[in-house]
Design an enzyme around this catalytic site. Structure first.
Site, PDB file in Angstrom:
ATOM      1  N   ASP A 133       0.819  -1.275   0.011  1.00  0.00           N
ATOM      2  CA  ASP A 133       0.058  -0.102  -0.023  1.00  0.00           C
ATOM      3  C   ASP A 133       0.936   1.157   0.185  1.00  0.00           C
ATOM      4  O   ASP A 133       2.074   1.314   0.332  1.00  0.00           O
ATOM      5  CB  ASP A 133      -0.993   0.128   1.319  1.00  0.00           C
ATOM      6  CG  ASP A 133      -2.003  -1.044   1.394  1.00  0.00           C
ATOM      7  OD1 ASP A 133      -2.202  -1.788   0.386  1.00  0.00           O
ATOM      8  OD2 ASP A 133      -2.547  -1.104   2.399  1.00  0.00           O
ATOM      9  N   ARG A 183      -0.504  -0.239  -8.722  1.00  0.00           N
ATOM     10  CA  ARG A 183      -1.907  -0.008  -8.595  1.00  0.00           C
ATOM     11  C   ARG A 183      -2.237   1.345  -8.167  1.00  0.00           C
ATOM     12  O   ARG A 183      -1.683   2.097  -7.396  1.00  0.00           O
ATOM     13  CB  ARG A 183      -2.549  -0.672  -7.396  1.00  0.00           C
ATOM     14  CG  ARG A 183      -3.955  -0.232  -6.831  1.00  0.00           C
ATOM     15  CD  ARG A 183      -4.351  -1.268  -5.644  1.00  0.00           C
ATOM     16  NE  ARG A 183      -3.858  -0.617  -4.426  1.00  0.00           N
ATOM     17  CZ  ARG A 183      -3.266  -1.082  -3.416  1.00  0.00           C
ATOM     18  NH1 ARG A 183      -3.179  -2.581  -3.287  1.00  0.00           N
ATOM     19  NH2 ARG A 183      -3.034  -0.606  -2.279  1.00  0.00           N
TER      20      ARG A 183
HETATM   21  C1  LIG Z   1      -8.440  -1.442  -4.050  1.00  0.00           C
HETATM   22  C2  LIG Z   1      -8.028  -0.037  -3.419  1.00  0.00           C
HETATM   23  C3  LIG Z   1      -6.746   0.220  -2.681  1.00  0.00           C
HETATM   24  C4  LIG Z   1      -6.504   1.368  -2.184  1.00  0.00           C
HETATM   25  N1  LIG Z   1      -5.224   1.587  -1.619  1.00  0.00           N
HETATM   26  C5  LIG Z   1      -4.737   2.623  -1.152  1.00  0.00           C
HETATM   27  C6  LIG Z   1      -3.482   2.796  -0.734  1.00  0.00           C
HETATM   28  O1  LIG Z   1      -2.358   2.114  -0.631  1.00  0.00           O
HETATM   29  N2  LIG Z   1      -3.066   4.253  -0.540  1.00  0.00           N
HETATM   30  C7  LIG Z   1      -4.089   5.236  -0.611  1.00  0.00           C
HETATM   31  O2  LIG Z   1      -3.588   6.640  -0.213  1.00  0.00           O
HETATM   32  N3  LIG Z   1      -5.227   5.013  -1.021  1.00  0.00           N
HETATM   33  C8  LIG Z   1      -5.778   3.614  -1.203  1.00  0.00           C
HETATM   34  N4  LIG Z   1      -7.011   3.667  -1.609  1.00  0.00           N
HETATM   35  C9  LIG Z   1      -7.893   4.634  -1.412  1.00  0.00           C
HETATM   36  C10 LIG Z   1      -8.100   5.695  -2.604  1.00  0.00           C
HETATM   37  O3  LIG Z   1      -6.939   6.521  -2.334  1.00  0.00           O
HETATM   38  C11 LIG Z   1      -9.206   6.491  -2.489  1.00  0.00           C
HETATM   39  O4  LIG Z   1      -9.191   7.505  -1.375  1.00  0.00           O
HETATM   40  C12 LIG Z   1     -10.497   5.684  -2.784  1.00  0.00           C
HETATM   41  O5  LIG Z   1     -10.647   4.849  -3.665  1.00  0.00           O
HETATM   42  C13 LIG Z   1     -11.715   6.810  -2.915  1.00  0.00           C
HETATM   43  O6  LIG Z   1     -11.401   7.594  -4.268  1.00  0.00           O
HETATM   44  P1  LIG Z   1     -12.343   7.084  -5.660  1.00  0.00           P
HETATM   45  O7  LIG Z   1     -10.988   6.808  -6.497  1.00  0.00           O
HETATM   46  O8  LIG Z   1     -13.134   6.102  -5.552  1.00  0.00           O
HETATM   47  O9  LIG Z   1     -12.905   8.360  -6.269  1.00  0.00           O
HETATM   48  P2  LIG Z   1     -13.816   9.406  -5.310  1.00  0.00           P
HETATM   49  O10 LIG Z   1     -13.994  10.531  -6.425  1.00  0.00           O
HETATM   50  O11 LIG Z   1     -13.316   9.905  -4.293  1.00  0.00           O
HETATM   51  O12 LIG Z   1     -15.257   8.726  -5.240  1.00  0.00           O
HETATM   52  C14 LIG Z   1     -15.907   8.398  -6.707  1.00  0.00           C
HETATM   53  C15 LIG Z   1     -17.239   7.838  -6.069  1.00  0.00           C
HETATM   54  O13 LIG Z   1     -17.312   6.679  -5.615  1.00  0.00           O
HETATM   55  C16 LIG Z   1     -17.861   6.635  -4.464  1.00  0.00           C
HETATM   56  N5  LIG Z   1     -16.991   6.293  -3.176  1.00  0.00           N
HETATM   57  C17 LIG Z   1     -15.823   6.537  -3.116  1.00  0.00           C
HETATM   58  N6  LIG Z   1     -15.454   6.434  -1.770  1.00  0.00           N
HETATM   59  C18 LIG Z   1     -16.390   6.169  -1.048  1.00  0.00           C
HETATM   60  C19 LIG Z   1     -16.554   5.949   0.279  1.00  0.00           C
HETATM   61  N7  LIG Z   1     -15.721   5.932   1.148  1.00  0.00           N
HETATM   62  N8  LIG Z   1     -17.687   5.529   0.678  1.00  0.00           N
HETATM   63  C20 LIG Z   1     -18.801   5.341  -0.168  1.00  0.00           C
HETATM   64  N9  LIG Z   1     -18.762   6.008  -1.511  1.00  0.00           N
HETATM   65  C21 LIG Z   1     -17.503   6.300  -1.955  1.00  0.00           C
HETATM   66  C22 LIG Z   1     -18.707   7.711  -4.169  1.00  0.00           C
HETATM   67  O14 LIG Z   1     -19.780   7.567  -4.844  1.00  0.00           O
HETATM   68  C23 LIG Z   1     -18.130   8.860  -5.073  1.00  0.00           C
HETATM   69  O15 LIG Z   1     -18.589   9.961  -5.901  1.00  0.00           O
HETATM   70  C24 LIG Z   1      -7.326   2.229  -2.316  1.00  0.00           C
HETATM   71  C25 LIG Z   1      -8.655   2.107  -2.951  1.00  0.00           C
HETATM   72  C26 LIG Z   1      -8.879   0.985  -3.463  1.00  0.00           C
HETATM   73  C27 LIG Z   1     -10.263   0.847  -4.205  1.00  0.00           C
END
Ligand SMILES: Cc1cc2nc3c(=O)[nH]c(=O)nc-3n(C[C@H](O)[C@H](O)[C@H](O)COP(=O)(O)OP(=O)(O)OC[C@H]3O[C@@H](n4cnc5c(N)ncnc54)[C@H](O)[C@@H]3O)c2cc1C
Length: 308
Positions: A133, A183
């Protein structure tokens, strides 16, 4: 960054709150939206259910910034035992973990030994990849250097990179020659304004550009490209771009978190894209959960609903 997001990210790092908030029953109940349970058994059962729909998983045992090296050994041993259980149950589960959970704040050498023990066993027993991560920017360069060191001896290691950081496109170009598994995520931490894209639209654009560059550069290398997002517009953009360039669905992969947009997850898998769901478990969920709330502050209403 919105005020509510800032406050939630501040709360995620606050030690006083970390000791108290997880004890409230209504918060514990609300957390269940994002994790099937605190135990590995609950996570394995959830993974089995997803496997029935043809969806493989990624596991992460929650915890970060441990303060005693003995805790790091316990995490390492947990993952080593988990790999045996996954092999016995013949499930398709990869691991993704935080280096600060394996001792990165205490000893880089011990972290290296702990990580390579896990990555070696995952290769031997499961033949799959262990992802690192990406944590806050205090660790970005060290994590990338650590990854390059691991990659020299272990081909089955992957790394997460964050599109909100200005540096990430360059990091991708720098890492491509290591035949990486990368990723891409948007990024979940509270960061200083001078190192990130400040507006959400710019983060989204940079995610797309990083994805495009990773796909462009993967052609003559053995690169695994993973796009971890729930952002439907962004997913559509990536799909259209790859189609335009004649890149097959099997050449890249999407990942999402357990409990978020479950029907979209199933739809993407059904359409023939490679897809994995990340399932988190463990007792130390507080900072991780607060970052999930910060991503969508409207989730707070769900927490409050459980209070009443
Ligand atoms: C498989 C995976 C691994 C990850 N690993 C890391 C990592 O190692 N380091 C790191 O910094 N971050 C990590 N993240 C988190 C990432 O950085 C984002 O904070 C997170 O994925 C939300 O961003 P988004 O791309 O979904 O976009 P956003 O623009 O935030 O969300 C798009 C849409 O998705 C939905 N959504 C997003 N988040 C949520 C929520 N929490 N609850 C409900 N609905 C939501 C909403 O409808 C939103 O409008 C990971 C995420 C995933 C999916």
């Amino acid at each position: 960054m919105s005020l509510s997001r800032n406050i939630l990210l501040w709360m995620s790092e606050n030690r006083w709150m970390k000791e108290r908030i997880p004890k409230f029953g209504f918060v514990k109940k609300a957390v269940k939206k994002f994790m099937p349970g605190e135990t590995e058994a609950a996570a394995l059962d959830a993974a089995y259910q997803f496997s029935l729909a043809g969806i493989p998983s990624v596991f992460t045992k929650l915890g970060e910034n441990i303060t005693q090296i003995s805790e790091a050994y316990a995490v390492r041993d947990h993952y080593l035992r988990l790999i045996d259980k996954v092999a016995n149950r013949k499930l398709d589960i990869e691991i993704s973990l935080k280096l600060t959970q394996l001792g990165f704040d205490l000893s880089e050498e011990e972290t290296f030994k702990n990580f390579t023990a896990i990555v070696s066993k995952a290769k031997e027993k499961l033949g799959n990849t262990v992802f690192i991560d990406m944590e806050s920017s205090a660790y970005t360069q060290r994590t990338i250097d650590f990854y390059k060191r691991v990659k020299k001896e272990h081909d089955n290691a992957g790394i997460c990179l964050q599109a909100y950081l200005l540096r990430t496109d360059q990091d991708i170009l720098d890492l491509v020659e290591f035949n990486p598994a990368i990723r891409i995520v948007k990024g979940a931490y509270k960061e200083p304004g001078d190192i990130v894209f400040k507006r959400k639209i710019l983060v989204d654009d940079n995610f797309f550009l990083c994805a495009r560059d990773l796909m462009k550069n993967r052609s003559n290398k053995n690169v695994r490209a993973v796009f971890a997002t729930h952002d439907e517009k962004l997913i559509k953009r990536i799909r259209e771009e790859t189609e335009r360039n004649g890149i097959q669905k099997s050449k890249y992969e999407f990942q999402m978190l357990y409990g978020i947009k479950t029907s979209l997850q199933k739809q993407i898998a059904k359409e023939g894209y490679r897809f994995r769901v990340l399932i988190a478990y463990g007792e130390s969920w507080y900072p991780w959960y607060m970052r999930r709330l910060a991503e969508r502050p409207a989730n707070i209403w769900f927490v409050l609903k459980n209070l009443f």
